[in-house]
Write an enzyme that holds these catalytic residues in place. Structure first.
Site, PDB file in Angstrom:
ATOM      1  N   THR A 151       0.848  -1.188   0.000  1.00  0.00           N
ATOM      2  CA  THR A 151       0.000   0.000   0.000  1.00  0.00           C
ATOM      3  C   THR A 151       0.883   1.238   0.000  1.00  0.00           C
ATOM      4  O   THR A 151       1.783   1.360   0.827  1.00  0.00           O
ATOM      5  CB  THR A 151      -0.898  -0.043   1.254  1.00  0.00           C
ATOM      6  OG1 THR A 151      -1.822  -1.114   1.087  1.00  0.00           O
ATOM      7  CG2 THR A 151      -1.639   1.261   1.471  1.00  0.00           C
ATOM      8  N   GLN A 159      -4.046  -7.301  -6.042  1.00  0.00           N
ATOM      9  CA  GLN A 159      -4.403  -7.822  -4.717  1.00  0.00           C
ATOM     10  C   GLN A 159      -5.779  -7.296  -4.322  1.00  0.00           C
ATOM     11  O   GLN A 159      -5.985  -6.083  -4.195  1.00  0.00           O
ATOM     12  CB  GLN A 159      -3.391  -7.448  -3.635  1.00  0.00           C
ATOM     13  CG  GLN A 159      -3.702  -8.292  -2.371  1.00  0.00           C
ATOM     14  CD  GLN A 159      -2.909  -7.933  -1.142  1.00  0.00           C
ATOM     15  OE1 GLN A 159      -2.766  -6.757  -0.823  1.00  0.00           O
ATOM     16  NE2 GLN A 159      -2.402  -8.937  -0.439  1.00  0.00           N
ATOM     17  N   HIS A 164      -6.351 -11.151  -0.728  1.00  0.00           N
ATOM     18  CA  HIS A 164      -5.707 -10.750   0.522  1.00  0.00           C
ATOM     19  C   HIS A 164      -6.445 -11.439   1.669  1.00  0.00           C
ATOM     20  O   HIS A 164      -7.455 -10.947   2.164  1.00  0.00           O
ATOM     21  CB  HIS A 164      -5.768  -9.231   0.669  1.00  0.00           C
ATOM     22  CG  HIS A 164      -4.839  -8.688   1.716  1.00  0.00           C
ATOM     23  ND1 HIS A 164      -4.230  -9.487   2.653  1.00  0.00           N
ATOM     24  CD2 HIS A 164      -4.393  -7.425   1.954  1.00  0.00           C
ATOM     25  CE1 HIS A 164      -3.457  -8.727   3.429  1.00  0.00           C
ATOM     26  NE2 HIS A 164      -3.542  -7.474   3.024  1.00  0.00           N
ATOM     27  N   TYR A 166      -7.250  -8.897   7.921  1.00  0.00           N
ATOM     28  CA  TYR A 166      -8.395  -8.302   7.213  1.00  0.00           C
ATOM     29  C   TYR A 166      -9.527  -9.339   7.071  1.00  0.00           C
ATOM     30  O   TYR A 166      -9.461 -10.410   7.680  1.00  0.00           O
ATOM     31  CB  TYR A 166      -7.934  -7.713   5.873  1.00  0.00           C
ATOM     32  CG  TYR A 166      -6.917  -6.617   6.114  1.00  0.00           C
ATOM     33  CD1 TYR A 166      -7.300  -5.425   6.741  1.00  0.00           C
ATOM     34  CD2 TYR A 166      -5.572  -6.784   5.806  1.00  0.00           C
ATOM     35  CE1 TYR A 166      -6.369  -4.434   7.033  1.00  0.00           C
ATOM     36  CE2 TYR A 166      -4.634  -5.791   6.083  1.00  0.00           C
ATOM     37  CZ  TYR A 166      -5.044  -4.618   6.695  1.00  0.00           C
ATOM     38  OH  TYR A 166      -4.130  -3.639   6.990  1.00  0.00           O
ATOM     39  N   ARG A 186      -3.068 -14.963  -0.535  1.00  0.00           N
ATOM     40  CA  ARG A 186      -2.079 -14.580   0.475  1.00  0.00           C
ATOM     41  C   ARG A 186      -2.586 -14.920   1.869  1.00  0.00           C
ATOM     42  O   ARG A 186      -3.698 -14.525   2.249  1.00  0.00           O
ATOM     43  CB  ARG A 186      -1.779 -13.085   0.384  1.00  0.00           C
ATOM     44  CG  ARG A 186      -0.578 -12.734   1.242  1.00  0.00           C
ATOM     45  CD  ARG A 186       0.012 -11.402   0.892  1.00  0.00           C
ATOM     46  NE  ARG A 186       1.453 -11.484   0.937  1.00  0.00           N
ATOM     47  CZ  ARG A 186       2.238 -10.534   1.431  1.00  0.00           C
ATOM     48  NH1 ARG A 186       1.721  -9.410   1.860  1.00  0.00           N
ATOM     49  NH2 ARG A 186       3.544 -10.688   1.450  1.00  0.00           N
ATOM     50  N   ASN A 241      -3.130  -6.627  13.363  1.00  0.00           N
ATOM     51  CA  ASN A 241      -4.546  -6.268  13.421  1.00  0.00           C
ATOM     52  C   ASN A 241      -5.360  -7.188  14.325  1.00  0.00           C
ATOM     53  O   ASN A 241      -6.573  -7.298  14.188  1.00  0.00           O
ATOM     54  CB  ASN A 241      -5.157  -6.201  12.020  1.00  0.00           C
ATOM     55  CG  ASN A 241      -4.605  -5.028  11.234  1.00  0.00           C
ATOM     56  OD1 ASN A 241      -4.328  -3.968  11.807  1.00  0.00           O
ATOM     57  ND2 ASN A 241      -4.432  -5.185   9.928  1.00  0.00           N
ATOM     58  N   GLY A 261       9.731  -7.004  -0.135  1.00  0.00           N
ATOM     59  CA  GLY A 261       8.840  -5.853  -0.052  1.00  0.00           C
ATOM     60  C   GLY A 261       9.598  -4.549   0.030  1.00  0.00           C
ATOM     61  O   GLY A 261       9.807  -3.855  -0.972  1.00  0.00           O
ATOM     62  N   ARG A 262      10.047  -4.206   1.256  1.00  0.00           N
ATOM     63  CA  ARG A 262      10.732  -2.930   1.437  1.00  0.00           C
ATOM     64  C   ARG A 262      11.922  -2.754   0.496  1.00  0.00           C
ATOM     65  O   ARG A 262      12.140  -1.647   0.000  1.00  0.00           O
ATOM     66  CB  ARG A 262      11.093  -2.767   2.919  1.00  0.00           C
ATOM     67  CG  ARG A 262       9.845  -2.451   3.740  1.00  0.00           C
ATOM     68  CD  ARG A 262      10.017  -2.716   5.204  1.00  0.00           C
ATOM     69  NE  ARG A 262       9.946  -4.140   5.518  1.00  0.00           N
ATOM     70  CZ  ARG A 262       9.846  -4.634   6.739  1.00  0.00           C
ATOM     71  NH1 ARG A 262       9.826  -3.820   7.767  1.00  0.00           N
ATOM     72  NH2 ARG A 262       9.777  -5.937   6.947  1.00  0.00           N
TER      73      ARG A 262
END
Ligand code: FMN
Length: 372
Positions: A29, A103, A184, A189, A237, A245, A326-327
């Site tokens: 995101t 996604q 996702h 979530y 995923r 979360n 990712g990063r």
């Protein structure tokens, strides 16, 4: 090491796609969608196209319906202008030689009425994600973080309607030119809220037993296979061990091995395991990874704090087929080239990860010094 000996640069078939390498850019995101319609745009097209050398790119989380939104400035995929916006992105990635999955995201209880036109967030059960914050821009007050709202439990007909929203989102993704869709079902979530025992207190066919907690995942996965036009265009995923979360399962090995087995029966192309999200990185035992490999016949992708060397090791040990970075992809648009040549990786700037414009999105240089 020559490219011929490097496990990260062996080609792979994923559904009908021929991937040139085992390097995935995972969903991230970045909160730069156009306002107020939450469309993907030319800036995002440039960002993704710069990273087209990845074997596979998965788009940032893209919400499937108005009640599925959990953060300001994230893109959607349910209005005609959102489909048009993503078309610009997929065209740019394909022109640069890449492959891109969307996604698909429904945040469930990780939201707030200010993001939902005043409506209450929805979830399997009316259990609040304690202490979790979401980013809100309601157009009136200054944008900022607020506590996720108290959700209400979905009715069975409403759950059926969300399954249909997923089906339509998959159709929209293909219409927008994506090569496939990734569900996702990780990071706390909506799908994860149904899977994990501490966020699902339902007493009907969607809660209680493991079979019941898997039902929503099963129905959504099948809807995506239908909407995307084949199981080869669908990946899922999962985050078995992260507690992000507030989603925690009492017996994650059993729950996620059963989920993987079921998804294998449905025939989806890949599972994408999120081992870490930020600093929440519980150690996932290799025995657990081998168990997933045994029950799922498709492509296995792992993500979470990988270096090139750890990724090669994972491929050699056989429990992974691809590894996501990712990063590292934020700050290194040419990451595959850097891995191939053994060049150092730049580090990303935290303050430009979410929101803003080109700074921190498209202006990270290649190792050769040219922008993007
Ligand atoms: C800025 C940022 C945004 C992210 N957004 C998403 C997202 O939309 N969907 C998702 O599944 N994971 C998301 N993640 C998690 C990443 O896909 C990945 O699993 C995580 O960063 C760990 O990999 P890394 O250590 O290589 O960065 C995000 C991570 C970062 C850093």
């Amino acid at each position: 090491m020559s490219i011929h000996d490097d496990p990260l640069f062996q080609p792979l078939k994923l559904g009908a796609l021929a991937l040139p390498n085992r390097i995935v850019m995972p969903p991230m995101t970045r909160s730069r969608a156009s306002r107020p319609g939450d469309e993907a745009n030319a800036l995002m097209a440039e960002y993704y196209a710069q990273r087209a050398a990845a074997g596979l790119i998965v788009s940032e989380g893209t919400y499937i319906a108005p009640l599925g939104k959990g953060y300001a400035w994230t893109p959607g995929l349910f209005t005609p202008s959102q489909v048009d916006g993503w078309r610009r992105v997929t065209d740019a990635v394909h022109a640069a030689g890449g492959r891109l999955f969307a996604q698909l995201w429904h945040v469930g209880r990780i939201s707030h009425p200010d993001l939902l036109g005043g409506q209450q967030p929805v979830a399997p059960s009316a259990i609040r994600a304690e202490g979790v914050k979401v980013y809100v821009d309601n157009g009136e007050d200054a944008p900022g973080f607020v506590e996720a709202g108290m959700p209400r439990a979905l009715s069975v007909p409403e759950i059926g309607a969300i399954v249909e929203q997923y089906r339509q989102a998959a159709r929209n993704a293909i219409a927008a030119g994506f090569d496939g869709v990734e569900l996702h079902a990780a990071n706390g979530y909506l799908v994860n809220q149904f899977l994990d025992s501490n966020s699902n207190a339902r007493t009907d066919e969607y809660g209680g037993s493991l079979e019941n907690r898997l039902r929503f995942l099963d129905q959504v996965a099948r809807a995506l296979v239908d909407g995307a036009g084949g199981a080869g265009r669908v990946g899922i995923r999962l985050a078995p061990l992260t507690t992000l979360n507030g989603c925690i399962d009492a017996d994650p090995e059993q729950t996620y091995a059963a989920a993987a087995r079921r998804l294998g029966e449905i025939g989806v192309a890949y599972l994408h395991i999120a081992e870490a999200d930020w600093d929440d990185a519980p150690l996932m035992p290799v025995t657990f990874k081998r168990r997933l490999r045994e029950v799922f016949p498709g492509v296995m992708i792992y993500a979470g704090k990988y270096t090139a060397e750890r990724a090669r090791q994972a491929l050699r040990e056989g429990w992974a087929d691809m590894v996501a970075f990712g990063r590292p992809f934020v700050a290194n648009p040419d990451l595959p080239e850097r891995i191939r040549l053994g060049l150092p990786w730049a580090t990303h700037h935290r303050e430009t990860l979410f929101g803003g414009g080109a700074a921190g999105l498209t202006d990270y240089p290649r190792a050769t010094g040219t922008a993007g």
